[in-house]
Scaffold this motif. Sequence first.
Motif, PDB file in Angstrom:
ATOM      1  N   MET A 139       0.838  -1.191   0.000  1.00  0.00           N
ATOM      2  CA  MET A 139       0.000   0.000   0.000  1.00  0.00           C
ATOM      3  C   MET A 139       0.876   1.245   0.000  1.00  0.00           C
ATOM      4  SD  MET A 139      -2.819   1.142   2.873  1.00  0.00           S
ATOM      5  CE  MET A 139      -3.933  -0.216   2.484  1.00  0.00           C
ATOM      6  N   ARG A 140       0.367   2.309  -0.652  1.00  0.00           N
ATOM      7  CA  ARG A 140       0.984   3.627  -0.583  1.00  0.00           C
ATOM      8  C   ARG A 140      -0.088   4.674  -0.830  1.00  0.00           C
ATOM      9  NH1 ARG A 140       4.385   5.073  -6.069  1.00  0.00           N
ATOM     10  NH2 ARG A 140       2.641   4.933  -7.530  1.00  0.00           N
ATOM     11  N   TRP A 141       0.252   5.943  -0.599  1.00  0.00           N
ATOM     12  CA  TRP A 141      -0.625   7.040  -0.990  1.00  0.00           C
ATOM     13  C   TRP A 141       0.040   7.815  -2.115  1.00  0.00           C
ATOM     14  CZ3 TRP A 141       1.537  11.803  -0.754  1.00  0.00           C
ATOM     15  CH2 TRP A 141       2.544  12.020   0.179  1.00  0.00           C
ATOM     16  N   TYR A 200       3.669  16.368  -7.869  1.00  0.00           N
ATOM     17  CA  TYR A 200       3.290  14.967  -7.648  1.00  0.00           C
ATOM     18  C   TYR A 200       4.049  14.437  -6.434  1.00  0.00           C
ATOM     19  CZ  TYR A 200       3.054   9.919  -8.333  1.00  0.00           C
ATOM     20  OH  TYR A 200       2.864   8.574  -8.152  1.00  0.00           O
ATOM     21  N   HIS A 201       3.340  13.808  -5.529  1.00  0.00           N
ATOM     22  CA  HIS A 201       3.945  13.253  -4.319  1.00  0.00           C
ATOM     23  C   HIS A 201       3.421  11.839  -4.105  1.00  0.00           C
ATOM     24  CE1 HIS A 201       5.433  17.212  -3.097  1.00  0.00           C
ATOM     25  NE2 HIS A 201       4.279  17.667  -3.550  1.00  0.00           N
ATOM     26  N   HIS A 202       4.214  11.017  -3.446  1.00  0.00           N
ATOM     27  CA  HIS A 202       3.764   9.669  -3.086  1.00  0.00           C
ATOM     28  C   HIS A 202       4.614   9.176  -1.926  1.00  0.00           C
ATOM     29  CE1 HIS A 202       7.306   7.712  -4.886  1.00  0.00           C
ATOM     30  NE2 HIS A 202       7.197   8.661  -5.813  1.00  0.00           N
ATOM     31  N   SER A 203       4.066   8.209  -1.203  1.00  0.00           N
ATOM     32  CA  SER A 203       4.825   7.560  -0.141  1.00  0.00           C
ATOM     33  C   SER A 203       5.577   6.372  -0.724  1.00  0.00           C
ATOM     34  CB  SER A 203       3.886   7.072   0.968  1.00  0.00           C
ATOM     35  OG  SER A 203       3.081   5.997   0.501  1.00  0.00           O
ATOM     36  N   ASP A 204       6.399   5.762   0.075  1.00  0.00           N
ATOM     37  CA  ASP A 204       6.975   4.476  -0.297  1.00  0.00           C
ATOM     38  C   ASP A 204       5.868   3.431  -0.289  1.00  0.00           C
ATOM     39  OD1 ASP A 204       9.568   5.497  -0.475  1.00  0.00           O
ATOM     40  OD2 ASP A 204       9.989   5.063   1.635  1.00  0.00           O
ATOM     41  N   TRP A 205       6.137   2.275  -0.882  1.00  0.00           N
ATOM     42  CA  TRP A 205       5.231   1.131  -0.784  1.00  0.00           C
ATOM     43  C   TRP A 205       5.486   0.448   0.558  1.00  0.00           C
ATOM     44  CZ3 TRP A 205       1.255   0.226  -3.873  1.00  0.00           C
ATOM     45  CH2 TRP A 205       1.272   0.722  -5.168  1.00  0.00           C
ATOM     46  N   TYR A 206       4.407   0.065   1.251  1.00  0.00           N
ATOM     47  CA  TYR A 206       4.524  -0.631   2.532  1.00  0.00           C
ATOM     48  C   TYR A 206       3.827  -1.979   2.447  1.00  0.00           C
ATOM     49  CZ  TYR A 206       6.386   3.602   4.507  1.00  0.00           C
ATOM     50  OH  TYR A 206       7.190   4.684   4.764  1.00  0.00           O
ATOM     51  N   TYR A 207       4.530  -3.000   2.892  1.00  0.00           N
ATOM     52  CA  TYR A 207       3.989  -4.361   2.930  1.00  0.00           C
ATOM     53  C   TYR A 207       2.834  -4.409   3.914  1.00  0.00           C
ATOM     54  CZ  TYR A 207       3.806  -9.380   3.969  1.00  0.00           C
ATOM     55  OH  TYR A 207       3.396 -10.674   4.158  1.00  0.00           O
ATOM     56  N   ASP A 208       1.723  -4.943   3.483  1.00  0.00           N
ATOM     57  CA  ASP A 208       0.525  -5.067   4.300  1.00  0.00           C
ATOM     58  C   ASP A 208       0.338  -6.544   4.623  1.00  0.00           C
ATOM     59  OD1 ASP A 208      -1.908  -4.787   5.542  1.00  0.00           O
ATOM     60  OD2 ASP A 208      -2.999  -4.206   3.750  1.00  0.00           O
ATOM     61  N   GLY A 209       1.123  -7.022   5.575  1.00  0.00           N
ATOM     62  CA  GLY A 209       1.181  -8.448   5.860  1.00  0.00           C
ATOM     63  C   GLY A 209       0.031  -8.964   6.694  1.00  0.00           C
ATOM     64  N   PRO A 210      -0.044 -10.278   6.829  1.00  0.00           N
ATOM     65  CA  PRO A 210      -1.077 -10.906   7.650  1.00  0.00           C
ATOM     66  C   PRO A 210      -1.028 -10.370   9.080  1.00  0.00           C
ATOM     67  CG  PRO A 210       0.142 -12.557   6.410  1.00  0.00           C
ATOM     68  CD  PRO A 210       0.868 -11.245   6.236  1.00  0.00           C
ATOM     69  N   GLY A 211      -2.184 -10.134   9.639  1.00  0.00           N
ATOM     70  CA  GLY A 211      -2.273  -9.636  11.004  1.00  0.00           C
ATOM     71  C   GLY A 211      -2.185  -8.129  11.109  1.00  0.00           C
ATOM     72  N   ASP A 212      -1.886  -7.431  10.008  1.00  0.00           N
ATOM     73  CA  ASP A 212      -1.828  -5.981  10.008  1.00  0.00           C
ATOM     74  C   ASP A 212      -3.033  -5.421   9.268  1.00  0.00           C
ATOM     75  OD1 ASP A 212       0.632  -5.744  11.337  1.00  0.00           O
ATOM     76  OD2 ASP A 212       1.731  -5.997   9.469  1.00  0.00           O
ATOM     77  N   THR A 213      -3.502  -4.269   9.724  1.00  0.00           N
ATOM     78  CA  THR A 213      -4.543  -3.535   9.029  1.00  0.00           C
ATOM     79  C   THR A 213      -3.975  -2.173   8.686  1.00  0.00           C
ATOM     80  OG1 THR A 213      -6.280  -4.681  10.248  1.00  0.00           O
ATOM     81  CG2 THR A 213      -6.881  -2.606   9.188  1.00  0.00           C
ATOM     82  N   ASP A 214      -3.807  -1.913   7.400  1.00  0.00           N
ATOM     83  CA  ASP A 214      -3.251  -0.653   6.929  1.00  0.00           C
ATOM     84  C   ASP A 214      -4.342   0.170   6.262  1.00  0.00           C
ATOM     85  OD1 ASP A 214      -0.905  -1.851   7.730  1.00  0.00           O
ATOM     86  OD2 ASP A 214       0.081  -1.715   5.797  1.00  0.00           O
ATOM     87  N   GLU A 215      -4.178   1.511   6.308  1.00  0.00           N
ATOM     88  CA  GLU A 215      -5.045   2.407   5.565  1.00  0.00           C
ATOM     89  C   GLU A 215      -4.349   3.747   5.396  1.00  0.00           C
ATOM     90  OE1 GLU A 215      -8.809   3.401   7.430  1.00  0.00           O
ATOM     91  OE2 GLU A 215      -7.844   3.548   9.366  1.00  0.00           O
ATOM     92  N   VAL A 216      -4.721   4.447   4.350  1.00  0.00           N
ATOM     93  CA  VAL A 216      -4.218   5.785   4.079  1.00  0.00           C
ATOM     94  C   VAL A 216      -5.242   6.783   4.605  1.00  0.00           C
ATOM     95  CG1 VAL A 216      -3.732   7.463   2.250  1.00  0.00           C
ATOM     96  CG2 VAL A 216      -2.866   5.123   2.069  1.00  0.00           C
ATOM     97  N   CYS A 217      -4.745   7.793   5.328  1.00  0.00           N
ATOM     98  CA  CYS A 217      -5.602   8.872   5.800  1.00  0.00           C
ATOM     99  C   CYS A 217      -4.979  10.195   5.371  1.00  0.00           C
ATOM    100  CB  CYS A 217      -5.747   8.843   7.315  1.00  0.00           C
ATOM    101  SG  CYS A 217      -6.634   7.392   7.923  1.00  0.00           S
ATOM    102  N   ALA A 218      -5.809  11.176   5.077  1.00  0.00           N
ATOM    103  CA  ALA A 218      -5.332  12.490   4.668  1.00  0.00           C
ATOM    104  C   ALA A 218      -6.251  13.548   5.252  1.00  0.00           C
ATOM    105  CB  ALA A 218      -5.296  12.596   3.146  1.00  0.00           C
ATOM    106  N   SER A 219      -5.711  14.764   5.389  1.00  0.00           N
ATOM    107  CA  SER A 219      -6.509  15.863   5.928  1.00  0.00           C
ATOM    108  C   SER A 219      -5.926  17.192   5.461  1.00  0.00           C
ATOM    109  CB  SER A 219      -6.540  15.801   7.455  1.00  0.00           C
ATOM    110  OG  SER A 219      -5.223  15.941   7.975  1.00  0.00           O
TER     111      SER A 219
END
Length: 107
Positions: free
Chosen positions: A45-47, A77-96
């Motif tokens: 995942m990334r933003w 243009y901006h972006h984050s690095d890619w992050y591994y979303d492995g088993p047992g983890d819950t990832d999400e992108v938030c912005a404000s």
Amino acid sequence: MVALGSAAPAHAVAPAKEGTFPLLFMGCAIAEEIELQGSPAHDYMRWVTTGDSAGCYAEIDRNESPIESQHISDSGYHHSDWYYDGPGDTDEVCASNATAGACGPAN
């Protein structure tokens, strides 16, 4: 007493499918991207900014704690690095920004 329907526990997450998911609020053009990478393939995942997002703040949360964040200071243009979303983890992108915010689908 009879209970109608069934409710999932508050911590249950329906996995998002791979794709690009725009965060829908005024003033920022940021999306959550989820894609399969590697062999064997796993979710990452990334933003990304998809338009002018100067003045916005974007982060990736893992299990409700930030693992990467950035204040966006210009319209490029901006972006984050890619992050591994492995088993047992819950990832999400938030912005404000100063007036609103949103999160993408939890995965």
